[in-house]
Design a protein around this motif. Structure first.
Motif, PDB file in Angstrom:
ATOM      1  N   UNK A  62       1.197  -1.185   0.248  1.00 36.81           N
ATOM      2  CA  UNK A  62      -0.266  -0.124  -0.492  1.00 36.81           C
ATOM      3  C   UNK A  62       1.105   1.376  -0.210  1.00 36.81           C
ATOM      4  N   UNK A  63       2.169   0.934   0.273  1.00 36.97           N
ATOM      5  CA  UNK A  63       3.048   2.483   0.334  1.00 36.97           C
ATOM      6  C   UNK A  63       2.527   2.691   1.529  1.00 36.97           C
ATOM      7  N   UNK A  64       3.103   4.254   1.996  1.00 34.05           N
ATOM      8  CA  UNK A  64       2.944   4.869   2.866  1.00 34.05           C
ATOM      9  C   UNK A  64       3.590   4.823   3.595  1.00 34.05           C
ATOM     10  N   UNK A  65       5.012   3.742   4.083  1.00 33.28           N
ATOM     11  CA  UNK A  65       5.601   3.429   4.665  1.00 33.28           C
ATOM     12  C   UNK A  65       6.978   2.487   4.583  1.00 33.28           C
ATOM     13  N   UNK A  66       8.119   2.329   5.596  1.00 34.19           N
ATOM     14  CA  UNK A  66       8.477   1.623   5.120  1.00 34.19           C
ATOM     15  C   UNK A  66       8.426   0.111   5.932  1.00 34.19           C
ATOM     16  N   UNK A  67       8.604  -1.511   5.859  1.00 35.81           N
ATOM     17  CA  UNK A  67       8.361  -2.120   6.570  1.00 35.81           C
ATOM     18  C   UNK A  67       8.958  -1.764   7.991  1.00 35.81           C
ATOM     19  N   UNK A  68       8.721  -2.796   9.207  1.00 35.42           N
ATOM     20  CA  UNK A  68       8.843  -2.459  10.268  1.00 35.42           C
ATOM     21  C   UNK A  68      10.564  -2.557  10.601  1.00 35.42           C
ATOM     22  N   UNK A  69      11.016  -3.910   9.806  1.00 38.47           N
ATOM     23  CA  UNK A  69      12.146  -4.372   9.852  1.00 38.47           C
ATOM     24  C   UNK A  69      13.865  -4.008   9.416  1.00 38.47           C
ATOM     25  N   UNK A  70      13.052  -2.726   7.913  1.00 34.91           N
ATOM     26  CA  UNK A  70      14.004  -2.442   7.517  1.00 34.91           C
ATOM     27  C   UNK A  70      14.541  -1.877   7.985  1.00 34.91           C
ATOM     28  N   UNK A  71      14.659  -0.765   8.856  1.00 34.94           N
ATOM     29  CA  UNK A  71      15.761   0.109   9.423  1.00 34.94           C
ATOM     30  C   UNK A  71      16.916  -0.995  10.111  1.00 34.94           C
ATOM     31  N   UNK A  72      15.944  -1.721  10.353  1.00 38.75           N
ATOM     32  CA  UNK A  72      16.678  -2.938  11.119  1.00 38.75           C
ATOM     33  C   UNK A  72      18.191  -4.286  10.459  1.00 38.75           C
TER      34      UNK A  72
END
Length: 266
Positions: free
Chosen positions: A150-160
């Motif tokens: 849906x876009x609009x945000x990164x997946x929760x693990x992406x920054x990790x």
């Protein structure tokens, strides 16, 4: 003038032989650059969601990670013995390609933006026959998408899991993987290509892509890398054969037929 400013003025004078007035101007420029830098970081903090702890304690601060090595060049490891498959811009869906490639995970108009169908059977050197592509014909797909459905945000693990995330992130939901460069080794050759799509089959296999695990099992011989016709032809590799690959930074990409598209990464 505080003690740090006095010290800094002494450095300017000693290193560059500047007058007192020139030192004052240099200090003003330094202070302005530092102010702009802090303003930019604050903008990044405000653009991302609150970082909350697992016990639902209300967030106290938004952070942007910027250590002393925030702009370092990472030393990535080779991923060895990875089976490949060939895919291309404009490929239709089939049994072994359940999702068409008229669009990519990050580009809904991939065929149009590329300039046409990158037909693997009709070639003009490393280009498709009949047109000069508008984008790099040396491209690949890996089975991970850092942007949530849906876009609009990164997946929760992406920054990790993505080592360059905080260095490259510009806005929520804007991919930091799209257009990243990788090196691919086969036989006695090394090819460089850009990450343009997600697959084969999966878009959530971060354990393989970033953490050194094996690719998830799939019906294409557990393939972990899709390569374009240009990559195939440069390396002389066929679907099902095994290669080694690793992420590289832009300044590590060596000159070759992919060099005309040597643009900054995300």
């Amino acid at each position: 003038m505080n003690s740090f400013s006095s010290y800094r003025s002494g450095i300017w004078s000693a290193a560059l032989g500047l007058s007192a007035l020139q030192c004052a101007h240099a200090n003003m420029l330094w202070d302005k650059l530092e102010s702009e830098h802090q303003h930019n970081l604050e903008g990044q903090r405000e653009s991302f969601d609150d970082i909350r702890d697992p016990y639902r304690v209300p967030p106290k601060v938004k952070i942007v990670l910027e250590g002393p090595n925030a702009w370092e060049t990472f030393d990535y490891s080779w991923r060895r013995n990875i089976p490949v498959t060939v895919f291309w811009v404009g490929e239709d869906a089939s049994q072994n390609n359940p999702v068409h490639n008229h669009a990519s995970s990050w580009d809904p108009n991939w065929v149009r933006n590329f300039g046409g169908v990158d037909d693997p059977n009709r070639r003009n050197g490393y280009f498709p026959a009949g047109f000069v592509p508008r984008q790099n014909p040396f491209y690949i797909a890996l089975p991970y998408n850092d942007v949530a459905r849906g876009g609009g945000r990164h997946k929760p693990e992406a920054s990790r899991v993505i080592r360059w995330f905080w260095r490259a992130a510009k806005a929520p939901g804007q991919s930091v993987c799209h257009n990243r460069w990788i090196a691919i080794h086969f036989g006695k050759k090394v090819c460089y290509a850009q990450w343009k799509d997600c697959g084969p089959f999966y878009t959530d296999d971060y354990n393989y892509v970033f953490l050194g695990k094996s690719p998830k099992p799939n019906r294409n011989g557990n393939a972990g890398l899709d390569i374009s016709p240009a990559v195939r032809d440069f390396l002389g590799v066929k679907s099902g054969q095994q290669v080694s690959w690793k992420f590289v930074e832009v300044d590590q990409v060596r000159e070759g037929p992919w060099s005309d598209w040597l643009l900054p990464q995300s």
